[in-house]
Design an enzyme around this catalytic site. Structure first.
Site, short mmCIF file in Angstrom:
data_model
loop_
_atom_site.label_atom_id
_atom_site.label_comp_id
_atom_site.label_asym_id
_atom_site.label_seq_id
_atom_site.Cartn_x
_atom_site.Cartn_y
_atom_site.Cartn_z
N LYS A 91 -8.38 2.71 -12.31
CA LYS A 91 -8.25 1.74 -11.22
C LYS A 91 -9.63 1.61 -10.59
O LYS A 91 -10.12 2.53 -9.95
CB LYS A 91 -7.22 2.19 -10.19
CG LYS A 91 -7.07 1.24 -9.01
CD LYS A 91 -5.91 1.69 -8.12
CE LYS A 91 -5.78 0.75 -6.93
NZ LYS A 91 -6.74 1.08 -5.85
N GLY A 152 -4.56 0.00 3.88
CA GLY A 152 -4.01 0.77 4.98
C GLY A 152 -3.67 -0.01 6.23
O GLY A 152 -3.23 0.58 7.23
N ALA A 179 -2.68 -2.85 -1.97
CA ALA A 179 -3.24 -2.66 -0.62
C ALA A 179 -2.65 -3.61 0.41
O ALA A 179 -2.38 -4.77 0.13
CB ALA A 179 -4.76 -2.80 -0.61
N GLY A 180 -2.46 -3.06 1.61
CA GLY A 180 -2.05 -3.86 2.76
C GLY A 180 -0.56 -3.96 3.00
O GLY A 180 -0.13 -4.45 4.04
N ASN A 201 0.38 3.10 -0.89
CA ASN A 201 0.20 4.52 -0.59
C ASN A 201 0.53 4.80 0.87
O ASN A 201 1.47 5.51 1.20
CB ASN A 201 -1.23 4.92 -0.93
CG ASN A 201 -1.50 6.42 -0.83
OD1 ASN A 201 -2.44 6.92 -1.43
ND2 ASN A 201 -0.71 7.17 -0.10
N THR A 202 -0.26 4.22 1.78
CA THR A 202 -0.17 4.55 3.20
C THR A 202 1.22 4.33 3.79
O THR A 202 1.69 5.14 4.59
CB THR A 202 -1.21 3.74 4.00
OG1 THR A 202 -2.50 3.94 3.43
CG2 THR A 202 -1.23 4.17 5.45
#
EC number: 2.8.1.10
Length: 256
Positions: A91, A152, A179-180, A201-202
């Site tokens: 990645k 994040g 992301a986001g 993830n976050t």
């Protein structure tokens, strides 16, 4: 769909920032994800214990170049990851701005070209920019990972029209929102729009109950994917009655 791998799950899960290794394991298992992303810096910092956890999870590993800001850093990290994890997958992240964590488009394309030539199967973290996407494909990438919003941030799909255009333009290219994403509803929307998978993830790692949140995301991603496949109705500006007029009782005006 992802190079040589066709996953059953459309959910890719990151492994950073969890309260404990045990909670990470619970969340990863609850997610039903077949692919997890791993930072080489995390692996290096925690050593054998984290490697043992990865073995227990028994999922396909997608190493990343998180924290790299130059082509040299990204390429070097990718080669280290290939040796450590015995995988051609990488990645690719080349960050251009410390505050927004937006990718550097020029360095990203250059690094992708080098890594593809070196035999890597590159998963590039990019934006919804169509020209950048074209350049990454020309460099040898076979899929794209546009952001929904800054890493994040939890803002979801900040540029929906831009992402719609990207999905329309790259009809036959696997597109993974990366992301986001902050809530399951945002992930479901992305899948309804026709994106192929979600990497996050976050939103799971920082939830009050990561295991339960992972389950929620898995259900939402599946629901969005199924809804897209079932065929969503078109939006209309005016109401359209769902109940047919045929068969309704008819009354004579004389009765009133």
């Amino acid at each position: 769909m992802f190079y040589d791998f066709v996953p059953q799950s459309r959910f890719l899960l990151g492994t950073a920032g969890y309260p404990s290794p045990q909670i990470l394991q619970q969340a990863a298992e609850a997610s039903k994800s077949e692919i997890i992303t791993v930072s080489l810096r995390r692996e290096g910092g925690q050593g054998g214990a984290f490697r043992e956890l990865l073995t227990q999870l028994n999922k396909r590993i997608l190493p990343n170049t998180a924290g790299c800001h130059t082509v040299k850093e990204a390429v070097t990290t990718a080669h280290m990851a290939r040796e450590l994890f015995n995988t051609r997958w990488i990645k690719l992240e080349v960050i251009g701005h410390a505050d927004t964590l937006q990718p550097d488009p020029f360095a990203l394309v250059e690094a992708a070209r080098i890594l593809c030539a070196d035999g890597f199967q590159v998963f590039p973290y990019t934006t919804e920019d169509l020209i950048l996407g074209e350049k990454l494909l020309e460099a040898g990438c076979e899929l794209l990972m546009p952001w929904g919003a800054p890493i994040g941030s939890g803002q979801g799909l900040r540029n929906i029209e831009g992402l719609r255009s990207m999905r329309s333009w790259f009809k036959d290219i696997p597109l993974i929102i990366d992301a986001g994403i902050g809530s399951p509803s945002q992930a479901a929307l992305a899948m309804e729009m026709g994106f192929d998978a979600i990497l996050l993830n976050t939103a799971v790692a920082k939830a009050q109950d990561p295991r339960r949140m992972a389950q929620a995301f898995a259900a939402a991603i599946r629901a969005g994917y199924d809804a897209r496949g079932a065929g969503l109705i078109e939006r209309r500006d005016m109401a359209t009655a769902s109940t047919p007029i045929f068969g309704m009782a008819q009354f004579s005006s004389q009765e009133w």
